[in-house]
Design a protein around this motif. Structure first.
Motif, short mmCIF file in Angstrom:
data_model
loop_
_atom_site.label_atom_id
_atom_site.label_comp_id
_atom_site.label_asym_id
_atom_site.label_seq_id
_atom_site.Cartn_x
_atom_site.Cartn_y
_atom_site.Cartn_z
N ILE A 208 0.92 -1.17 0.00
CA ILE A 208 0.21 -0.03 0.09
C ILE A 208 1.05 1.36 0.07
O ILE A 208 0.52 1.93 -0.67
N GLU A 209 1.69 1.31 0.77
CA GLU A 209 2.84 2.45 0.79
C GLU A 209 3.35 2.65 -0.46
O GLU A 209 3.42 3.79 -0.92
N LEU A 210 3.85 1.54 -1.14
CA LEU A 210 4.34 1.67 -2.33
C LEU A 210 3.47 2.10 -3.49
O LEU A 210 3.87 3.03 -4.41
N GLN A 211 2.50 1.77 -3.52
CA GLN A 211 1.41 1.94 -4.39
C GLN A 211 0.95 3.48 -4.29
O GLN A 211 0.65 4.18 -5.45
N ARG A 212 0.99 4.01 -3.09
CA ARG A 212 0.48 5.39 -2.92
C ARG A 212 1.66 6.26 -3.59
O ARG A 212 1.26 7.09 -4.13
N GLU A 213 2.96 6.05 -3.60
CA GLU A 213 3.92 6.68 -4.26
C GLU A 213 3.64 6.45 -5.80
O GLU A 213 4.00 7.53 -6.25
N ILE A 214 3.34 5.24 -6.10
CA ILE A 214 3.11 5.29 -7.53
C ILE A 214 1.94 6.16 -8.00
O ILE A 214 1.94 6.72 -9.07
N LEU A 215 0.86 6.13 -7.16
CA LEU A 215 -0.34 6.76 -7.40
C LEU A 215 0.02 8.22 -7.55
O LEU A 215 -0.54 9.11 -8.50
N SER A 216 0.73 8.77 -6.68
CA SER A 216 1.24 10.10 -6.70
C SER A 216 1.96 10.57 -7.99
O SER A 216 1.76 11.46 -8.82
N LEU A 217 3.04 9.55 -8.40
CA LEU A 217 3.73 9.75 -9.56
C LEU A 217 2.97 9.73 -10.71
O LEU A 217 3.13 10.38 -11.66
N ALA A 218 1.99 8.75 -10.85
CA ALA A 218 1.17 8.66 -11.99
C ALA A 218 0.44 9.94 -11.97
O ALA A 218 -0.12 10.38 -13.24
N SER A 219 -0.25 10.46 -11.24
CA SER A 219 -1.08 11.47 -10.99
C SER A 219 -0.33 12.77 -11.71
O SER A 219 -0.77 13.68 -12.53
N ASP A 220 1.00 12.83 -11.04
CA ASP A 220 1.83 14.25 -11.73
C ASP A 220 2.06 13.86 -13.29
O ASP A 220 2.18 14.95 -13.91
N ALA A 221 2.16 12.48 -13.60
CA ALA A 221 2.60 12.22 -15.12
C ALA A 221 1.30 12.22 -15.94
O ALA A 221 1.32 12.01 -17.02
N ASP A 222 0.05 12.57 -15.55
CA ASP A 222 -1.25 12.49 -16.04
C ASP A 222 -1.35 10.84 -16.81
O ASP A 222 -1.71 10.79 -17.83
#
Length: 157
Positions: free
Chosen positions: A116-130
């Motif tokens: 979950i912690e790692l997926q939250r990081e990925i979610l943030s990166l993905a959001s920033d990258a559209d």
């Protein structure tokens, strides 16, 4: 203007996301084997309940392994596919020879918390990258796994 990949994401962002997704893939693979081991080795009065639950969990984890690898490919990169690399990359450690039901459940909880912690990081990166595709995948996984964490904590009391 920066280069974009075949799905219209900036290549630098896609590369960064693929690297994080490979880290996620490594963690999923180690966690999958841990849960598989819990399934095989659990003993005690709750054997039947936990044996069945662990099978349900590792079956879902195996599906997610494939989905994460396919997302990396969709981003135009190669998924890591050697266990020797998984062990080097993953934050989740191998959990060997665990048979006590409560210890197995605690191992599952720890694994999900790491994912979950790692997926939250990925979610943030993905959001920033559209990158809606990766963001949606990470968000879906987080939602499912948060519920599983709640249920496992309830099981432990």
């Amino acid at each position: 203007m920066s280069q974009t990949n075949s799905i219209g994401l900036h290549e630098a962002s896609a590369s960064q996301l693929a690297e994080k997704l490979n880290e996620l893939l490594a963690n999923y693979q180690i966690f999958y084997m841990n849960v598989r081991g819990y399934h095989w080795n659990v003993k005690g009065s709750q054997f039947f309940e936990l044996h069945a639950k662990f099978e349900e969990l590792y079956t879902d984890l195996l599906t997610k392994v494939d989905e994460v690898a396919e997302r990396i490919l969709t981003l135009g990169h190669q998924p890591v596919h050697a266990y020797s690399d998984y062990v080097k990359i993953a934050k989740i450690a191998e959990d060997k020879n665990v048979s006590d039901g409560e210890a197995c459940v605690r191992g599952v909880l720890a694994g999900y918390q790491s994912l979950i912690e790692l997926q939250r990081e990925i979610l943030s990166l993905a959001s920033d990258a559209d990158d809606e595709g990766t963001a949606a995948q990470a968000g879906d996984y987080i939602r499912e796994q948060e519920k599983t964490v709640w249920m496992l904590n309830a099981f432990l009391g």
